[in-house]
Each structure stands twice: as structure tokens, then as C-alpha cells.
Design a protein around this motif. Structure first.
Motif, PDB file in Angstrom:
ATOM      1  N   ASN A   1     -57.603 -90.043  19.438  1.00 27.50           N
ATOM      2  CA  ASN A   1     -57.399 -90.982  20.543  1.00 27.50           C
ATOM      3  C   ASN A   1     -57.100 -90.185  21.810  1.00 27.50           C
ATOM      4  OD1 ASN A   1     -57.590 -93.514  19.049  1.00 27.50           O
ATOM      5  ND2 ASN A   1     -55.680 -92.870  18.071  1.00 27.50           N
ATOM      6  N   VAL A   2     -58.017 -90.280  22.769  1.00 27.85           N
ATOM      7  CA  VAL A   2     -57.918 -89.476  23.988  1.00 27.85           C
ATOM      8  C   VAL A   2     -57.551 -90.382  25.161  1.00 27.85           C
ATOM      9  CG1 VAL A   2     -59.084 -87.813  25.471  1.00 27.85           C
ATOM     10  CG2 VAL A   2     -59.746 -88.011  23.063  1.00 27.85           C
ATOM     11  N   LYS A   3     -56.544 -89.966  25.939  1.00 27.94           N
ATOM     12  CA  LYS A   3     -56.124 -90.702  27.126  1.00 27.94           C
ATOM     13  C   LYS A   3     -56.178 -89.772  28.329  1.00 27.94           C
ATOM     14  CE  LYS A   3     -52.988 -93.780  24.601  1.00 27.94           C
ATOM     15  NZ  LYS A   3     -51.601 -94.313  24.500  1.00 27.94           N
ATOM     16  N   PHE A   4     -56.895 -90.205  29.381  1.00 27.46           N
ATOM     17  CA  PHE A   4     -56.977 -89.455  30.623  1.00 27.46           C
ATOM     18  C   PHE A   4     -56.262 -90.224  31.731  1.00 27.46           C
ATOM     19  CE2 PHE A   4     -60.841 -88.646  28.238  1.00 27.46           C
ATOM     20  CZ  PHE A   4     -60.967 -87.271  28.282  1.00 27.46           C
ATOM     21  N   THR A   5     -55.594 -89.505  32.601  1.00 26.68           N
ATOM     22  CA  THR A   5     -55.083 -90.087  33.841  1.00 26.68           C
ATOM     23  C   THR A   5     -55.652 -89.268  34.984  1.00 26.68           C
ATOM     24  OG1 THR A   5     -53.018 -90.714  32.749  1.00 26.68           O
ATOM     25  CG2 THR A   5     -53.046 -90.774  35.143  1.00 26.68           C
ATOM     26  N   SER A   6     -56.220 -89.938  35.980  1.00 27.65           N
ATOM     27  CA  SER A   6     -56.883 -89.224  37.063  1.00 27.65           C
ATOM     28  C   SER A   6     -56.766 -89.981  38.378  1.00 27.65           C
ATOM     29  CB  SER A   6     -58.363 -88.996  36.732  1.00 27.65           C
ATOM     30  OG  SER A   6     -59.041 -90.242  36.605  1.00 27.65           O
TER      31      SER A   6
END
Length: 204
Positions: A94-99
Motif C-alpha cells: 500500500n503506497v501513499k504519496f503526498t505532493s
């Protein structure tokens, strides 16, 4: 936060100058919404399930003669689940990105008196703040993203409906930057749909 402030000041300054000197219409507002992210893989050994995320930030619009330029600045959370079958066991990441995302859109509008539709397209640059990867099954590093880049590029295409000071937008974002995974042996692109509600704070 410093980078976010500098980018916001630059976009506001450029659009305000353009509206004051060259173009007769300027608008500024806030927006928020949800997105649905997915990976497109370079091979068929992986599955990327769609997962919901969020976005929120600001937009500006300058235009005339039927066309407009719309830069935006917003914080985005993107979530993707990567799965692979390994020896009868499903490995899950499970991959979570914040950008911080900065679309630079060009479009046109049909309608009048505060009602109408808009169509637009343009590039987007994404500045990664952080990423988090959590594994459901520890099967080596088969589904680990090994090179999540700090700056990523995409292309947006969308349409919107204006109702007085409110706007509803639906967009598709195609990832141009490839991320590496599976110990660097494969590539993936991040694609997403986003649905937002925007409010016009002021215009001139």
C-alpha cells in the motif's frame, strides 16, 4: 512549507501582472476534492488497485477573447495498492504519496452570465513531500517502489461546469514520469481521475 509559499507567490504574481497589464479578466479561488489513483505497469505480473485520495488548494484564472490560462497550486494525497502473486501468496504494497501539484492549464469557456462549461488541458509538475509504503505480506522486495522521484510530470485533460461562484471539475491525469519498482527491473506510471469543487473568492 517554504517551497509551497514561494510557488504560491510566484503564480499569484505572474497571473496578477498578466491580468493588470495584458488581459481584462482575473479570478482567484480555492478548491478541494477527491482523486482515484492507479499505476499502469510495464509488465503484466503486477496489479494496481484504484484507491481514493484527496486534494485541496488554490487556483487563478486570467483570460480574454474566449481563452484563459489557469495555474493552480494544491496539496495532493495519492494512494495506490500494488499486488503480485508469488508462490501462491499475494504480496501487497500500500503506497501513499503526498505532493504539491502545480497544473498549468489552457482552456476555453462556453456560456454567459455566470453559467457555462469549460474545457482545458496542460502540463502538471508534482513536488513530492513524502511517500509511505506498508506491506501486507513480506515477500521480499518484489513490490517495493525503489525510486520515487522528488519531481514528477503529468498531463491533465478535463472539463468543468460553472454555476455563479462555484465550479465542478472532472479531470484525467496521465503520468509522464516513470517510477521504478521490483528492484528496478520494471516501470510504472501514476494515473488518476480527480473530482473537485471550486469557489471563486474574487474577480476583477
Amino acid at each position: 512549507m517554504k517551497k509551497f509559499t514561494l510557488i504560491a507567490a510566484f503564480i499569484f504574481g505572474v497571473t496578477h501582472f498578466a491580468s493588470a497589464q495584458l488581459i481584462p479578466n482575473f479570478q482567484f479561488g480555492a478548491k478541494a476534492g477527491v482523486n482515484l489513483s492507479s499505476f499502469s505497469f510495464s509488465n503484466n505480473n503486477f496489479d494496481g488497485a484504484n484507491r481514493a485520495g484527496y486534494l485541496g488548494g488554490f487556483w487563478a484564472r486570467v483570460g480574454g477573447l474566449g481563452f484563459h490560462f489557469q495555474p493552480e497550486l494544491y496539496l495532493t494525497g495519492k494512494n495506490v495498492k500494488i499486488e503480485q502473486e508469488v508462490g501462491g501468496v499475494t504480496a501487497v504494497n500500500n503506497v501513499k504519496f503526498t505532493s504539491i501539484d502545480v497544473p498549468l492549464l489552457v482552456g476555453t469557456k462556453v456560456g454567459a452570465f455566470g453559467f457555462g462549461g469549460r474545457f482545458y488541458t496542460g502540463p502538471l509538475i508534482s513536488f513530492k513531500i513524502n511517500d509511505d509504503q506498508s506491506f501486507g505480506n513480506a515477500v521480499g522486495n518484489a513490490v517495493t517502489l525503489t525510486d520515487v522521484k522528488n519531481q514528477n510530470f503529468a498531463w491533465q485533460l478535463g472539463a468543468g461546469v460553472d454555476i455563479r461562484d462555484l465550479s465542478i471539475d472532472l479531470r484525467y491525469e496521465y503520468g509522464l514520469t516513470k517510477q521504478t519498482y521490483n528492484e528496478g527491473n520494471s516501470k510504472a506510471r501514476i494515473n488518476l481521475f480527480n473530482l473537485t469543487l471550486a469557489y471563486k473568492i474574487f474577480s476583477m
